[in-house]
Design a protein around this motif. Structure first.
Motif, PDB file in Angstrom:
ATOM      1  N   ALA A 327      62.067  58.187  21.607  1.00 43.55           N
ATOM      2  CA  ALA A 327      61.210  58.623  20.895  1.00 43.55           C
ATOM      3  C   ALA A 327      60.089  58.771  21.001  1.00 43.55           C
ATOM      4  N   ARG A 328      59.734  58.162  21.563  1.00 46.79           N
ATOM      5  CA  ARG A 328      57.891  58.117  21.973  1.00 46.79           C
ATOM      6  C   ARG A 328      57.609  59.218  22.291  1.00 46.79           C
ATOM      7  N   GLU A 329      58.981  59.314  23.985  1.00 45.71           N
ATOM      8  CA  GLU A 329      58.956  60.665  24.040  1.00 45.71           C
ATOM      9  C   GLU A 329      58.958  61.717  23.432  1.00 45.71           C
ATOM     10  N   LYS A 330      59.864  62.544  22.895  1.00 48.87           N
ATOM     11  CA  LYS A 330      59.936  63.451  21.583  1.00 48.87           C
ATOM     12  C   LYS A 330      58.192  63.738  21.229  1.00 48.87           C
ATOM     13  N   LEU A 331      58.311  62.208  20.179  1.00 49.47           N
ATOM     14  CA  LEU A 331      56.866  62.828  19.806  1.00 49.47           C
ATOM     15  C   LEU A 331      55.523  63.260  20.848  1.00 49.47           C
ATOM     16  N   ASP A 332      55.724  62.727  21.702  1.00 49.76           N
ATOM     17  CA  ASP A 332      54.965  63.496  22.518  1.00 49.76           C
ATOM     18  C   ASP A 332      54.866  64.398  22.979  1.00 49.76           C
TER      19      ASP A 332
END
Length: 472
Positions: A327-332
């Motif tokens: 999830a974090r990788e997607k928004l980064d």
């Protein structure tokens, strides 16, 4: 320990167990007969105990018919009318036939009991007849009612029938679904527990609990209902899982991964993520569920994340252990400008907005920490940090603002940087737009910068001084 003491301890435990059974009875009259049965048991009158237990079953059964009749059940109303007519006219043979048929009616017409429970109730009726009619037993070999038999019948009567609400089986399930579909059903699971425990799910059989848990689970995983309805379903599921913790764990442990494997199509993996986020089922998921859900997150089209629905999926995934990094990788991959644009959408769900604000806050904190060691930064890196903070200025926390103001005052190099003044001025403007009053750290800032002779510091001093004086 002497044998007598062991016997006394055993009897004391058995008596406590009987007292707990009495409390479980729903009908007042049936509870009175169970109290009488328990008293007979304690006195060693086991035949009388079995007879009183059967009487409790009869009165509880009639009370359940009354409850169903009042709610419009025609079959129950007809049976009650027949029972009243037989009672008024003292039709002993017909009344005996009515009683003997209670196990069959309870199972096949109203599903008050399960098939295996019907056998126990039938055995109770037969033993009650043996106790009440000596002619049914051999003269040379009279029927003996033992303590174990009396206690078994007493417990079976309460656990199978007397503690249950008037509806079980299909009728109970239908009533539960209608209750959950109602717009008045609470979305708070604690309130849902109160509502459900007063209805058909109060002391329900495991079979009913299983049907409700699996029914809600399948619907939540495979249907895209309106969020309002889904919130009520999740509330109900959490409530039932709390009311029947052991049963819920067994049911979901046995069935959840299989349901996901067989029923959840590609377009419903967002439902799966919401389910896992809101219901504590991590321990019941197999490795296949982990792999497929991670692939689902990885394959989400970043250009479509602007829609609140898919952003909400990312936010929920960030709260699931095995999906957090995805999830974090997607928004980064989003720029700060894109994230700020997302957070300013008016209809953005509050939890999604908070999640994005958290990311922006982390980026702001990282830029401030870089500025605090400005001597190790090249000119371009320092400019990038200031430009990022200019974009994020309205999302800074009080702690971030205080730290930036302290850096401005403590370092001449930072104070003289062309973008430093712009950043402090923009933060001040946002502060004045939000409130008529300035926080205490602005007063400290004013006292510190009044000693500086540069044009920018004097300009900031005048604004803060004017505003702080107007507050008094």
């Amino acid at each position: 320990m002497s044998l007598l003491l062991q016997v006394l301890i055993y009897m004391h435990g058995a008596f406590l167990d009987l007292d707990e059974l009495i409390i479980l009875c729903k009908d007042r009259v049936a509870r009175k007969f169970i109290q009488e049965a328990a008293a007979c048991y304690k006195a060693g009158a086991y035949r009388s105990c079995i007879i009183a237990t059967w009487n409790a079953v009869v009165f509880d059964f009639v009370d359940k018919l009354k409850n169903l009749s009042e709610s419009g059940n025609g079959e129950a109303e007809k049976l009650l009318e027949n029972f009243d007519e037989m009672s008024r006219n003292s039709k002993v043979r017909e009344l005996w036939q009515f009683e003997s048929n209670i196990p069959n009616i309870a199972l096949n017409q109203f599903e008050f009991i399960a098939p295996v429970e019907k056998e126990d109730i039938e055995r109770l009726f037969k033993d009650r007849s043996r106790c009440a009619h000596p002619s049914m037993a051999s003269i040379d070999d009279p029927f003996e009612a033992t303590a174990e038999l009396a206690r078994y019948h007493l417990r079976s009567a309460v656990t199978h029938l007397l503690q249950r609400p008037a509806t079980q089986g299909k009728a109970a399930l239908s009533r539960i679904w209608n209750e959950i579909r109602s717009s008045n059903f609470p979305k708070d699971s604690d309130k849902a527990i109160i509502v459900l425990s007063k209805g058909a799910l109060g002391r329900a059989r495991k079979s009913l609990v299983k049907e409700v848990i699996l029914g809600l689970t399948i619907d939540l995983l495979t249907n895209n209902s309106f969020q309002d309805e889904r919130d009520r379903q999740f509330s109900a599921l959490l409530a039932v899982s709390s009311m029947y913790k052991v049963e819920a764990s067994e049911i979901l442990s046995d069935s959840l991964s299989k349901i996901i494997s067989e029923r959840v199509e590609d377009e419903y993996w967002g439902n799966f993520i919401e389910y896992v986020c809101r219901v504590n089922v991590h321990d019941f998921l197999d490795e296949r569920c982990h792999i497929l859900s991670r692939e689902y997150i990885a394959n989400l089209d970043s250009s479509k994340l602007i829609s609140s629905g898919e952003l909400r999926i990312i936010e929920m995934a960030s709260r699931i252990d095995f999906l957090q990094d995805m999830a974090r990788e997607k928004l980064d991959g989003f720029s700060m400008t894109d994230l700020i644009g997302l957070v300013k959408v008016d209809d953005r769900p509050s939890e999604v907005r908070s999640y994005i604000l958290g990311i922006l806050g982390e980026r702001a904190k990282a830029s401030i920490e870089k500025i605090s060691v400005y001597e190790s930064l090249d000119v371009q890196s320092l400019i990038v940090c200031f430009e990022e903070l200019l974009v994020l200025s309205e999302f800074l926390s009080d702690k971030d603002k205080k730290m930036l103001l302290e850096l401005y005052c403590s370092s001449e190099s930072i104070r003289r940087h062309p973008l430093s003044y712009d950043l402090v001025r923009r933060i001040l403007r946002h502060e004045l737009d939000k409130s008529e009053y300035l926080a205490d750290y602005w007063i400290v800032f004013k006292e510190n910068i009044k000693l500086f002779n540069d044009e920018h510091s004097q300009s900031l001093f005048e604004v803060v001084d004017e505003k702080s004086n107007n507050e008094f």
